[in-house]
Design a protein around this motif. Structure first.
Motif, mmCIF file in Angstrom:
data_model
loop_
_atom_site.group_PDB
_atom_site.id
_atom_site.type_symbol
_atom_site.label_atom_id
_atom_site.label_comp_id
_atom_site.label_asym_id
_atom_site.label_seq_id
_atom_site.Cartn_x
_atom_site.Cartn_y
_atom_site.Cartn_z
ATOM 1 N N PHE A 1 -1.598 -1.736 -4.300
ATOM 2 C CA PHE A 1 -2.330 -0.562 -4.773
ATOM 3 C C PHE A 1 -1.358 0.290 -5.578
ATOM 4 O O PHE A 1 -0.249 0.587 -5.110
ATOM 5 N N VAL A 2 -1.756 0.691 -6.774
ATOM 6 C CA VAL A 2 -0.859 1.411 -7.675
ATOM 7 C C VAL A 2 -1.614 2.534 -8.381
ATOM 8 O O VAL A 2 -2.848 2.553 -8.421
ATOM 9 N N VAL A 3 -0.835 3.456 -8.940
ATOM 10 C CA VAL A 3 -1.387 4.480 -9.814
ATOM 11 C C VAL A 3 -1.344 3.933 -11.235
ATOM 12 O O VAL A 3 -0.307 3.475 -11.707
ATOM 13 N N LEU A 4 -2.474 3.956 -11.909
ATOM 14 C CA LEU A 4 -2.582 3.408 -13.260
ATOM 15 C C LEU A 4 -2.334 4.501 -14.308
ATOM 16 O O LEU A 4 -2.515 5.681 -14.017
ATOM 17 N N SER B 1 0.836 -1.201 0.000
ATOM 18 C CA SER B 1 0.000 0.000 0.000
ATOM 19 C C SER B 1 0.868 1.247 0.000
ATOM 20 O O SER B 1 1.937 1.281 0.619
ATOM 21 N N PHE B 2 0.430 2.290 -0.716
ATOM 22 C CA PHE B 2 1.170 3.548 -0.738
ATOM 23 C C PHE B 2 0.269 4.693 -0.306
ATOM 24 O O PHE B 2 -0.876 4.792 -0.720
ATOM 25 N N GLY B 3 0.801 5.547 0.514
ATOM 26 C CA GLY B 3 0.136 6.807 0.822
ATOM 27 C C GLY B 3 -1.244 6.684 1.441
ATOM 28 O O GLY B 3 -1.822 5.602 1.553
ATOM 29 N N PRO B 4 -1.811 7.817 1.846
ATOM 30 C CA PRO B 4 -3.119 7.833 2.506
ATOM 31 C C PRO B 4 -4.263 7.345 1.632
ATOM 32 O O PRO B 4 -5.250 6.818 2.148
ATOM 33 N N VAL C 1 -3.763 -11.423 7.024
ATOM 34 C CA VAL C 1 -3.429 -10.331 6.103
ATOM 35 C C VAL C 1 -2.176 -9.605 6.586
ATOM 36 O O VAL C 1 -2.106 -9.164 7.734
ATOM 37 N N HIS C 2 -1.181 -9.492 5.705
ATOM 38 C CA HIS C 2 0.034 -8.730 5.981
ATOM 39 C C HIS C 2 0.034 -7.498 5.085
ATOM 40 O O HIS C 2 -0.188 -7.608 3.876
ATOM 41 N N ILE C 3 0.294 -6.329 5.658
ATOM 42 C CA ILE C 3 0.303 -5.081 4.894
ATOM 43 C C ILE C 3 1.663 -4.417 5.015
ATOM 44 O O ILE C 3 2.149 -4.150 6.115
ATOM 45 N N ASP C 4 2.291 -4.151 3.873
ATOM 46 C CA ASP C 4 3.538 -3.394 3.816
ATOM 47 C C ASP C 4 3.240 -2.053 3.166
ATOM 48 O O ASP C 4 2.566 -1.988 2.124
ATOM 49 N N GLU C 5 3.747 -0.973 3.761
ATOM 50 C CA GLU C 5 3.512 0.367 3.237
ATOM 51 C C GLU C 5 4.822 1.002 2.784
ATOM 52 O O GLU C 5 5.855 0.857 3.432
ATOM 53 N N GLY C 6 4.762 1.704 1.669
ATOM 54 C CA GLY C 6 5.943 2.372 1.147
ATOM 55 C C GLY C 6 5.557 3.275 -0.005
ATOM 56 O O GLY C 6 4.392 3.334 -0.407
ATOM 57 N N PRO C 7 6.527 4.007 -0.566
ATOM 58 C CA PRO C 7 6.245 4.852 -1.738
ATOM 59 C C PRO C 7 5.732 4.019 -2.897
ATOM 60 O O PRO C 7 5.927 2.796 -2.936
ATOM 61 N N ASP C 8 5.087 4.668 -3.856
ATOM 62 C CA ASP C 8 4.499 3.929 -4.975
ATOM 63 C C ASP C 8 5.540 3.113 -5.735
ATOM 64 O O ASP C 8 5.275 1.991 -6.159
#
Length: 297
Positions: free
Chosen positions: A146-149, A97-100, A123-130
């Motif tokens: 989650f990504v920007v398309l 996951s990235f950002g808010p 469920v494991h969640i890793d957060e970082g920049p896109d």
């Protein structure tokens, strides 16, 4: 060679240490050391270079890590397909996951519904920049991200569309404008946030033949907001990344012309995705398929 050895190998590589891997896996450090030593002896190669408390992969170790993660992913898929036949009572889902936008606006709602349907899935969640999320996908460290398309390297599933907005100190002259052009943001110091959409913002200026005066780069959205709030810079952010609670020290203004941003979910290969992964995607699409930003406010 066993899946347990490959799992330990993958964890040591990820965390760059035997002790950290042992803690994460809930086993002794000696068990980790024994597993790695046995794997190296069986393969006839050195997988790690030891440097006191830390280790780093050898060249062949980096090559084999990609294979190991692929094998672990396939094994997890097989286990979850079997679990799916039994009603998907257990399994693991790894999310990037990235950002808010994804971490605070999308994920809580999706996970709330998902956990009701599949309470046995861990469920494991890793957060970082896109950019980091994309790398995790390529390295098979996560099942979905989650990504920007658009993202042509992966199989993707659109969820929603919002827009990029200019973020301006409330005392700035541009705060009185209803819309802001890109060229108007090139005169003041600019803060580029890498929490999400950094690539899109950079491409936006390049495509317009403009060069912002980048004085700050921030990996956290809060740092970007505070820099603008103090009047030290202007920025461009995604509308959905802004906090719900307003801050009188800065204002957001639509760009002219408008710049949409599409957010979705990506997987490395839909055909190899586990039932738990596909179920999460179905829940996400049902809740947010092409949703408008207003429903998330």
């Amino acid at each position: 060679m066993t899946l347990t050895q490959l799992e330990i190998f993958s964890r040591v590589a990820e965390l760059a240490g035997f002790t950290s891997a042992a803690t994460r896996l809930g086993i002794s450090q000696s068990a980790v050391s024994h597993a790695i030593k046995s794997l190296e002896q069986e393969l006839g190669v050195e997988l790690f270079r030891r440097h006191q408390a830390q280790v780093e992969l050898t060249d062949i170790g980096r090559q084999l890590l990609l294979r190991a993660r692929a094998m672990l992913g396939l094994a997890a898929t097989l286990e979850q397909e079997a679990a799916d036949a039994r009603g998907m009572k257990r399994g693991t889902l790894r999310i990037g996951s990235f950002g808010p936008t994804s971490s605070t606006r999308l994920l809580p709602h999706i996970l709330g519904e998902y956990r009701k349907a599949y309470p046995g899935i861990e469920v494991h969640i890793d957060e970082g920049p896109d950019r980091q999320v994309l790398q995790w996908l390529e390295e098979r460290r996560i099942d979905l991200g989650f990504v920007v398309l658009p993202e042509e390297r992966f199989d993707t599933f659109p969820l929603l569309e919002d827009q990029l907005v200019a973020l301006i100190p409330a005392t700035h002259a541009l705060a009185r404008e209803q819309q802001v052009r890109l060229d108007q943001l090139c005169h003041d110091p600019f803060v580029l946030t890498e929490a999400g959409s950094a690539e899109q913002v950079s491409r936006l200026f390049i495509g317009a033949g403009l060069r912002p005066n980048i004085r700050y780069r921030s990996s956290q959205l809060l740092s970007t907001l505070e820099t603008v709030a103090r009047g030290e810079a202007v920025s461009i952010l995604a509308e959905l990344s802004l906090p719900s609670a307003t801050d009188a020290r800065y204002v957001s203004r639509p760009l002219a012309p408008a710049v949409p941003r599409q957010v979705g979910i990506a997987v490395l290969d839909q055909r190899q995705s586990s039932p738990a992964t596909l179920a999460f995607i179905r829940h996400a699409q049902r809740l947010y398929g092409q949703a408008k930003p207003s429903i998330l406010r």
